[in-house]
Design a protein around this motif. Structure first.
Motif, short mmCIF file in Angstrom:
data_model
loop_
_atom_site.label_atom_id
_atom_site.label_comp_id
_atom_site.label_asym_id
_atom_site.label_seq_id
_atom_site.Cartn_x
_atom_site.Cartn_y
_atom_site.Cartn_z
N SER A 1 0.85 -1.11 -0.06
CA SER A 1 -0.02 -0.02 0.03
C SER A 1 0.90 1.26 0.22
CB SER A 1 -0.87 0.09 1.16
OG SER A 1 -1.83 -0.92 1.38
N ARG B 1 0.30 5.78 0.34
CA ARG B 1 -0.75 6.72 0.34
C ARG B 1 0.12 8.12 -0.34
NH1 ARG B 1 -3.98 10.74 4.58
NH2 ARG B 1 -1.77 11.43 5.05
N SER C 1 0.23 11.90 -1.61
CA SER C 1 -0.44 13.43 -1.15
C SER C 1 -0.05 14.44 -2.44
CB SER C 1 0.30 13.63 0.05
OG SER C 1 -0.08 13.01 1.30
N THR D 1 -8.82 4.86 -2.88
CA THR D 1 -9.80 5.92 -2.45
C THR D 1 -9.17 7.42 -2.60
OG1 THR D 1 -10.43 4.62 -0.89
CG2 THR D 1 -11.13 6.66 -0.31
N TYR E 1 -5.41 13.46 -1.31
CA TYR E 1 -5.02 12.06 -1.21
C TYR E 1 -5.26 11.00 -1.98
CZ TYR E 1 -4.22 14.79 3.06
OH TYR E 1 -3.84 15.74 3.90
N GLN F 1 -5.19 7.03 -1.43
CA GLN F 1 -4.89 5.86 -0.83
C GLN F 1 -4.73 4.56 -1.76
OE1 GLN F 1 -3.73 5.43 2.59
NE2 GLN F 1 -3.48 3.29 1.75
N ASN G 1 -4.24 0.41 -2.29
CA ASN G 1 -3.89 -0.77 -1.55
C ASN G 1 -4.02 -2.09 -2.51
OD1 ASN G 1 -4.43 0.53 0.87
ND2 ASN G 1 -6.60 0.48 0.67
#
Length: 116
Positions: free
Chosen positions: A17, A19, A21, A69, A80, A82, A84
């Motif tokens: 995963s 994330r 930004s 997401t 952002y 996200q 996975n």
């Protein structure tokens, strides 16, 4: 001076995963829809996800639906992504894009590499 600066990319193993930004400045962030695009070598640029200016409506590419997401924090001028269960085919440069009518701003991109 308009700026969109992505961060959070890197190398992960399949199934991992990340994330991402995107920090925005120099424009009325809360008035803009935000998008994440990606582009891999030899491939067309692909829209990954989008979010409306108030964060109410989101859309995702079929290839990543259920694994990503998109979200935003208008108080912080941040958006952002996200991600996975990443797959090798997710390897690409991911760019942040701000859109309002004919206004169109782009970040420099952040590299995501999914490899074992």
């Amino acid at each position: 001076q308009v700026q969109l600066v992505e961060s959070g990319g890197g190398r992960v193993q399949p199934g991992g995963s990340l994330r991402l930004s995107c920090a925005a400045s120099g424009f009325s962030f809360s008035s803009y829809s935000m998008r994440w695009y990606r582009q891999a070598p030899g491939k067309d640029r692909e829209l990954v996800a989008s979010i409306s200016s108030a964060g109410i409506v989101t859309q995702y590419a079929d290839s990543m639906k259920g694994r990503v997401t998109i979200s935003r924090d208008n108080a912080k001028n941040m958006v952002y992504l996200q991600m996975n269960n990443l797959k090798p085919e997710d390897t690409a440069v991911y760019c942040c894009n701000a859109v309002r009518n004919w206004d169109d701003y782009w970040g420099q991109g952040t590299q995501v590499t999914v490899s074992s």
